[in-house]
Motif scaffolding. Structure first.
Motif, PDB file in Angstrom:
ATOM      1  N   GLN A  21      12.476 -35.856 -11.017  1.00 10.03           N
ATOM      2  CA  GLN A  21      11.666 -34.675 -10.947  1.00 10.03           C
ATOM      3  C   GLN A  21      10.240 -35.329 -12.062  1.00 10.03           C
ATOM      4  OE1 GLN A  21      13.197 -31.158 -11.536  1.00 10.03           O
ATOM      5  NE2 GLN A  21      13.313 -30.609  -9.361  1.00 10.03           N
ATOM      6  N   ASP A  22      10.367 -35.499 -13.137  1.00  7.80           N
ATOM      7  CA  ASP A  22       9.535 -36.061 -14.015  1.00  7.80           C
ATOM      8  C   ASP A  22       8.892 -37.326 -13.560  1.00  7.80           C
ATOM      9  OD1 ASP A  22      10.143 -33.966 -15.766  1.00  7.80           O
ATOM     10  OD2 ASP A  22      11.575 -35.009 -16.514  1.00  7.80           O
ATOM     11  N   ARG A  23       9.522 -38.208 -12.844  1.00  7.25           N
ATOM     12  CA  ARG A  23       8.584 -39.490 -12.095  1.00  7.25           C
ATOM     13  C   ARG A  23       8.051 -39.126 -11.044  1.00  7.25           C
ATOM     14  NH1 ARG A  23      14.205 -41.826 -13.163  1.00  7.25           N
ATOM     15  NH2 ARG A  23      14.238 -42.576 -14.988  1.00  7.25           N
ATOM     16  N   GLY A  24       7.983 -37.907 -10.473  1.00  9.09           N
ATOM     17  CA  GLY A  24       7.167 -37.683  -9.117  1.00  9.09           C
ATOM     18  C   GLY A  24       7.917 -38.164  -7.930  1.00  9.09           C
ATOM     19  N   PHE A  25       9.246 -38.260  -8.030  1.00 10.37           N
ATOM     20  CA  PHE A  25      10.103 -38.654  -6.711  1.00 10.37           C
ATOM     21  C   PHE A  25      10.117 -37.159  -5.707  1.00 10.37           C
ATOM     22  CE2 PHE A  25      12.168 -42.026  -9.312  1.00 10.37           C
ATOM     23  CZ  PHE A  25      11.376 -42.953  -8.504  1.00 10.37           C
ATOM     24  N   HIS A  26      10.050 -36.186  -6.390  1.00  9.45           N
ATOM     25  CA  HIS A  26      10.069 -34.860  -5.878  1.00  9.45           C
ATOM     26  C   HIS A  26       8.708 -34.157  -5.632  1.00  9.45           C
ATOM     27  CE1 HIS A  26      14.522 -35.128  -5.174  1.00  9.45           C
ATOM     28  NE2 HIS A  26      14.784 -35.335  -6.651  1.00  9.45           N
ATOM     29  N   ALA A  27       7.848 -34.731  -5.586  1.00  9.37           N
ATOM     30  CA  ALA A  27       6.620 -34.224  -5.499  1.00  9.37           C
ATOM     31  C   ALA A  27       6.511 -33.747  -3.931  1.00  9.37           C
ATOM     32  CB  ALA A  27       5.485 -35.280  -5.931  1.00  9.37           C
ATOM     33  N   ASP A  28       5.543 -32.494  -3.940  1.00 12.79           N
ATOM     34  CA  ASP A  28       5.520 -32.178  -2.451  1.00 12.79           C
ATOM     35  C   ASP A  28       4.852 -33.033  -1.765  1.00 12.79           C
ATOM     36  OD1 ASP A  28       6.802 -29.677  -3.115  1.00 12.79           O
ATOM     37  OD2 ASP A  28       4.752 -28.681  -3.652  1.00 12.79           O
ATOM     38  N   ARG A  29       5.379 -33.456  -0.440  1.00 11.20           N
ATOM     39  CA  ARG A  29       4.816 -34.392   0.433  1.00 11.20           C
ATOM     40  C   ARG A  29       4.677 -33.807   1.773  1.00 11.20           C
ATOM     41  NH1 ARG A  29       5.594 -39.701  -1.769  1.00 11.20           N
ATOM     42  NH2 ARG A  29       6.654 -39.449  -3.846  1.00 11.20           N
ATOM     43  N   VAL A  30       3.806 -34.499   2.555  1.00 10.10           N
ATOM     44  CA  VAL A  30       3.541 -34.228   3.976  1.00 10.10           C
ATOM     45  C   VAL A  30       3.888 -35.492   4.738  1.00 10.10           C
ATOM     46  CG1 VAL A  30       1.218 -34.350   4.224  1.00 10.10           C
ATOM     47  CG2 VAL A  30       2.014 -32.690   5.726  1.00 10.10           C
ATOM     48  N   ALA A  31       4.693 -35.091   5.952  1.00  6.47           N
ATOM     49  CA  ALA A  31       5.070 -36.190   6.957  1.00  6.47           C
ATOM     50  C   ALA A  31       3.995 -36.338   8.193  1.00  6.47           C
ATOM     51  CB  ALA A  31       6.397 -36.212   7.474  1.00  6.47           C
ATOM     52  N   VAL A  32       3.409 -37.429   8.041  1.00  9.62           N
ATOM     53  CA  VAL A  32       2.543 -37.695   9.383  1.00  9.62           C
ATOM     54  C   VAL A  32       3.036 -38.769  10.371  1.00  9.62           C
ATOM     55  CG1 VAL A  32      -0.076 -38.234   9.841  1.00  9.62           C
ATOM     56  CG2 VAL A  32       0.388 -36.951   7.915  1.00  9.62           C
ATOM     57  N   SER A  33       3.011 -38.347  11.513  1.00  6.50           N
ATOM     58  CA  SER A  33       3.665 -39.382  12.589  1.00  6.50           C
ATOM     59  C   SER A  33       2.545 -40.152  13.320  1.00  6.50           C
ATOM     60  CB  SER A  33       4.481 -38.535  13.524  1.00  6.50           C
ATOM     61  OG  SER A  33       5.559 -38.148  13.084  1.00  6.50           O
ATOM     62  N   TYR A  34       2.736 -41.310  13.254  1.00  5.34           N
ATOM     63  CA  TYR A  34       1.841 -42.174  14.010  1.00  5.34           C
ATOM     64  C   TYR A  34       2.483 -42.788  15.427  1.00  5.34           C
ATOM     65  CZ  TYR A  34      -1.163 -41.900   9.980  1.00  5.34           C
ATOM     66  OH  TYR A  34      -1.924 -41.282   8.665  1.00  5.34           O
ATOM     67  N   TRP A  35       1.314 -43.039  16.266  1.00  5.09           N
ATOM     68  CA  TRP A  35       2.138 -43.933  17.440  1.00  5.09           C
ATOM     69  C   TRP A  35       1.339 -44.865  18.126  1.00  5.09           C
ATOM     70  CZ3 TRP A  35       2.351 -38.584  17.023  1.00  5.09           C
ATOM     71  CH2 TRP A  35       3.768 -37.891  16.743  1.00  5.09           C
ATOM     72  N   ASP A  36       2.085 -46.024  18.318  1.00  2.17           N
ATOM     73  CA  ASP A  36       1.205 -47.205  18.862  1.00  2.17           C
ATOM     74  C   ASP A  36       1.252 -47.090  20.405  1.00  2.17           C
ATOM     75  OD1 ASP A  36       3.841 -48.110  19.399  1.00  2.17           O
ATOM     76  OD2 ASP A  36       3.978 -49.558  18.125  1.00  2.17           O
ATOM     77  N   ALA A  37       0.646 -48.087  20.940  1.00  2.00           N
ATOM     78  CA  ALA A  37       0.599 -48.311  22.359  1.00  2.00           C
ATOM     79  C   ALA A  37       2.044 -48.332  23.166  1.00  2.00           C
ATOM     80  CB  ALA A  37      -0.477 -49.469  22.879  1.00  2.00           C
ATOM     81  N   GLN A  38       2.939 -48.911  22.403  1.00  2.00           N
ATOM     82  CA  GLN A  38       4.295 -49.161  23.164  1.00  2.00           C
ATOM     83  C   GLN A  38       5.167 -47.773  22.925  1.00  2.00           C
ATOM     84  OE1 GLN A  38       5.606 -52.639  21.192  1.00  2.00           O
ATOM     85  NE2 GLN A  38       4.378 -54.029  22.564  1.00  2.00           N
ATOM     86  N   GLY A  39       4.502 -46.800  22.223  1.00  2.00           N
ATOM     87  CA  GLY A  39       5.433 -45.746  22.074  1.00  2.00           C
ATOM     88  C   GLY A  39       6.232 -45.560  20.710  1.00  2.00           C
ATOM     89  N   ASN A  40       6.232 -46.661  19.869  1.00  2.00           N
ATOM     90  CA  ASN A  40       6.855 -46.574  18.654  1.00  2.00           C
ATOM     91  C   ASN A  40       6.207 -45.488  17.686  1.00  2.00           C
ATOM     92  OD1 ASN A  40       8.483 -48.531  19.642  1.00  2.00           O
ATOM     93  ND2 ASN A  40       6.983 -50.309  18.922  1.00  2.00           N
ATOM     94  N   GLU A  41       7.148 -44.835  17.041  1.00  2.00           N
ATOM     95  CA  GLU A  41       6.729 -43.603  16.185  1.00  2.00           C
ATOM     96  C   GLU A  41       6.893 -44.566  14.640  1.00  2.00           C
ATOM     97  OE1 GLU A  41       7.354 -39.077  14.787  1.00  2.00           O
ATOM     98  OE2 GLU A  41       8.801 -40.245  16.335  1.00  2.00           O
ATOM     99  N   THR A  42       6.082 -44.430  13.769  1.00  2.00           N
ATOM    100  CA  THR A  42       5.975 -44.442  12.425  1.00  2.00           C
ATOM    101  C   THR A  42       5.523 -43.290  11.717  1.00  2.00           C
ATOM    102  OG1 THR A  42       5.202 -46.592  13.024  1.00  2.00           O
ATOM    103  CG2 THR A  42       4.851 -45.921  10.486  1.00  2.00           C
TER     104      THR A  42
END
Length: 121
Positions: A21-42
Motif C-alpha cells: 500500500q505504501d508503494r502505491g500498488f493499491h491506489a484507486d484506479r479506473v479501468a478504461v476499455s479500448y477496441w480496435d477495428a478487429q474487435g479486440n479489447e484492451t
C-alpha cells in the motif's frame, strides 16, 4: 562459514517495513476499455483522480498494432497503406522542365530578395 552480513536471504537491504500500500500498488484506479477495428479489447488502468480529458481517446492496440478507441461500436478505421511505387511511377510524377525552371526562378528571386534586405540592414 561466511559471516558478517546480517541481511536475511532474499530481502532487500534497507527496504524497511514498507508494504504494497505504501508503494502505491493499491491506489484507486479506473479501468478504461479500448477496441480496435478487429474487435479486440484492451483494458488500460488510470489513476482515479486523473481528469477525464487527460485519459487518451485513442491508443495503439498491443495485440494488433492498430489504433484502438473507447467507442466499441465505432472503433478507429485501419490506416490505409499506400501501395508500393516503382521507380517508374516516381519518374512519371516528376515535373516538366518548364515547371522546374519556374520553381527554380521563384526560389532564386526569394533568395535575392532576402539577400537584398540583409545587405540594407
Amino acid at each position: 562459514m561466511a559471516s558478517g552480513n546480517s541481511a536475511i536471504r532474499g530481502s532487500r537491504v534497507g527496504s524497511g517495513p514498507m508494504g504494497e500500500q505504501d508503494r502505491g500498488f493499491h491506489a484507486d484506479r479506473v479501468a478504461v476499455s479500448y477496441w480496435d477495428a478487429q474487435g479486440n479489447e484492451t483494458v488500460r488502468y488510470f489513476a482515479a483522480n486523473l481528469p477525464e480529458e487527460e485519459i487518451p481517446d485513442v491508443i495503439d492496440s498491443p495485440s494488433t498494432g492498430l489504433p484502438a478507441g473507447r467507442d466499441k461500436d465505432n472503433p478507429p478505421a485501419v490506416a490505409k497503406l499506400e501501395p508500393y511505387k516503382t521507380h517508374l511511377a516516381y519518374v512519371k510524377e516528376r515535373r516538366t522542365e518548364e515547371e522546374a525552371a519556374a520553381l527554380l526562378e521563384e526560389a532564386l528571386q526569394q533568395l535575392r530578395a532576402r539577400r537584398g534586405t540583409a545587405q540594407k540592414d
